[in-house]
Write an enzyme that holds these catalytic residues in place. Structure first.
Site, PDB file in Angstrom:
ATOM      1  N   HIS A  24       0.645   5.562  -7.006  1.00 43.74           N
ATOM      2  CA  HIS A  24       1.163   4.915  -8.218  1.00 43.74           C
ATOM      3  C   HIS A  24       2.668   5.142  -8.302  1.00 43.74           C
ATOM      4  CE1 HIS A  24      -3.095   4.688  -9.372  1.00 43.74           C
ATOM      5  NE2 HIS A  24      -2.712   3.732 -10.197  1.00 43.74           N
ATOM      6  N   LYS A  48       4.371   7.901 -13.418  1.00 45.59           N
ATOM      7  CA  LYS A  48       3.025   8.108 -13.961  1.00 45.59           C
ATOM      8  C   LYS A  48       2.841   9.586 -14.321  1.00 45.59           C
ATOM      9  CE  LYS A  48      -1.883   7.320 -12.838  1.00 45.59           C
ATOM     10  NZ  LYS A  48      -2.237   6.537 -14.032  1.00 45.59           N
TER      11      LYS A  48
END
Lengths: 265, 265, 265, 265
Positions: free
Chosen positions: B154, B158
């Site tokens: 990701h 995040k």
């Protein structure tokens, strides 16, 4: 209970792996090995190991007639496959055939013969669990994500392109997905062949490089996402757990099964 | 027949995509959009497009009471989700909930309410068809190839690791495969954490890099082969075909469904 | 001109590959093989081939004293490496050392000794051309794309994590790039270790699965793009072209070189 | 010191990204934007943002004559590129050209003109740092691992195959490596095109799928190993750090540079 196994084509590249696999599993017993060029020698020599007390024979018939085999594993050549399978069933031995080249009629006939003799048998072009899962998942994904391409990778000396596994995968995808001709209809290749081989609306690409054994990737694309299913096979030993499973499983059912996926569970 | 749709949380990142999706499908009609900061403006402004003749409202209640919605799509926040879903059903509107945070009891209650009102509804943490296929295939592969690790990727900002999707995938794998503690029991990390997060005998690795949106790879290994199932998500638009499908599907069944995978076919 | 080669540790996994490589190259001549457990046998037995007329000896000294070796290749153990290299140079034989464990002082001393005797030598932790290119490219990319993570894959019985090659790669990256602590400072692991091992501001992840030999991927991310450099090694034979190159190259320079990358051209 | 920037082709897909990039960097000042269809409007409208006080003009000449630009960034069309670059230099403005289509003679002439006017300039088919590194590494790897294939991935509506970047990469590889016709000379395609497009002894494969923006993988194989260099580009924004760097760098050198790689350091 030990299962007695005969290995046909025991000096071939797959045959040797089968011999090793049988010898390393205490539930299996090697009772015959066929390899004309090693006839009369101990089967241990086939795999560079110590003497194991099984003398290699020259012909299929010797193996079938003399050994008390429960199962025979045959990785020979397509033109002998049907005859071997038939003779094996008639002799009460379950055939595990790692060759292709059977017609649908032959498979039906062999299935009936298996039923008569109350024997299990298997014809499987691929014993790799990972490869079979890849094909299965690719077929299912194609229902939801119909845009797809296949890339397969093999060693640079392979003669044919695309690979058998990629064609089989393509067939499964084409059976499942809605009809679709992918890509821009105005698409133009400035280098001929760049877009790969055309199969039922999508493309197959064959990469050939030294250092690669057998790999395949099926890529689905659509709406800001891609889904990839990839199988990498590093050596022939990778097929042996599947062969081992088939040998044991064949003791428990009746009929000739086509495709390893049907006996996986 | 046109389906009337209300979009809750219409100025959020997902909400805007939902508005765009509804406007671009002639079978759907936008009848309400809730976004306090845009209240009184035309809904076209939410997505930087021309005027579309729907005035944005400030509250959920206004949307529910005044619009003749068949379906409402709600990408708001977990603590409002249950109340929104309940109120929606009572008002005769099918809720498509893109939020998490429901208890099992709440889901049961909402299902009963849907049954009473003869309405369909959906609670789905993930609307990405590719991600759902990845999870399904991973669960199935684990039956045959129990050695597995998960790597998820990701963006570098995040906050939590591992991702929700990777934990959900891990749960599905653990449910299916034989119990197994992978790896060498004598294994030693010279840099702590190198082997990743431990979950029921296997490992999850979280990569965080700028330039990545959301990707996950599930790798199965064994016997000279690996099988990889990888999903790459490039943007939020990728979730919209799933939302579109859910909106239409909700018109045809009764009850509250949990998990997009159950209405995929 | 043929180069006479002595192989130390000839019955080890790498040693056997070296013996095969030497025998298959007409420009090289095997003149000695050291392997205590095979002493007195023909060296062909080491690799399961036909008799080749070289008798395996039990000790390093026998090989050094009696054979007319130009080069010796040593894949033994770290604690013998320094003594072997030193003795070899004193005997006028160029050492190619495939072991780690030399101190900087030892390397300097061996270099001086090589200069005195006008001999070339090499100490190399890795002979894989692909792995060395991967490390080189990773180091260079880090100048322009400082956000990076490393994922390395090995067989599930490997004891240490992360791998030596990944640590070496990490060192090269840290030397080059601007100082940077990646990721969200508020990041939280809900499963400990998910974010991998921390090294100078970035992360290393170690995957361990059966069926994998040695693979590594270095991923750079930033601004809507990722750059990946990946090396897959499938077997020990993959190191032999590097060893072959080193044996020949050592005939043409003077001094002890540390790192295969310095003699690649 | 602020750098004044004119953006030509400001309503194109790349032009809009350039406008955004300039506005978001305090060291840069937007002084002109050319876009016939937006002429007379505020440049903020190009990118759906608030008013920024720069009126869009209809013609290149207006921008060049009236704005006090230090640098102009031009992502228009090949047939205008040469005239734009020349006129820009004559007006004392450094051209950053994101178009292809210059002849070698034109580049030489523009370089001389830049020298005369003591200005820097750049012609660059690709501003993606990752893509440029990929090409550079591929070229270098080909020296040591000459067996190679290229796979490039783009959206399914792309018209031409293979991509410009893949052809450029192929050229660089062919320049560097030893001459080599890869693959088995007896190789046979059972589906035409499966082996991809032929280029100087190796193959290029073009995959076209919805959901993909621009990706390329260069795979080198040999001796039990593969080396892969892969670049994934997710959006146009990924090119902007390169354009930003070029704008600033052009202030510090003299002459027309061809290729972003030459000003990367």
């Amino acid at each position: 209970m030990t299962i007695n196994v005969a290995v046909i084509g025991a000096s071939g590249r797959m045959g040797k792996e089968v011999v090793k696999m049988v010898l390393s599993d205490p539930e299996l017993q090697l009772v015959a090995a066929v390899a004309p060029s090693y006839a009369g020698k101990d089967a241990g020599e086939l795999i560079g190991s110590k003497t194991i007390g099984v003398t290699v024979v020259a012909t299929f018939e010797e193996a079938i007639n003399n050994a008390q085999a429960d199962v025979m594993v045959d990785f020979t050549v397509p033109h002998l496959a049907y005859a071997h399978a038939k003779r094996s069933i008639e002799a009460g031995i379950r055939p595990i055939m790692g060759t292709t080249g059977f017609t649908p009629e032959q498979i039906t006939e062999l299935d009936e013969l298996c039923q008569q003799h109350q024997l299990g048998g298997l014809i499987a072009p691929n014993f790799s669990i990972g490869a079979i899962l890849m094909m299965k998942f690719a077929q299912e994904a194609a229902k939801y994500m119909p845009h797809v391409e296949i890339i397969e990778y093999h060693g640079d000396q392979k003669l044919d392109a695309p690979s058998g596994t990629s064609i089989k995968t393509a067939e499964l995808i084409a059976q499942t997905r809605q009809e679709l001709r992918q890509g821009n209809p105005e698409e133009k290749e400035t280098i001929e062949g760049a877009r790969g081989g055309y199969y039922e609306g999508f493309r197959i690409h064959s990469v050939r490089l030294p250092g690669v054994f057998a790999q395949q990737e099926v890529i689905f694309g659509g709406n800001g996402q891609t889904l990839k299913i990839r199988h990498d096979s590093y050596d022939r030993a990778g097929y042996m757990p599947g062969v081992n499973h088939a040998v044991k499983k064949a003791m428990s059912y009746t009929g000739m099964v086509y495709g390893f996926e049907h006996i996986m569970d």
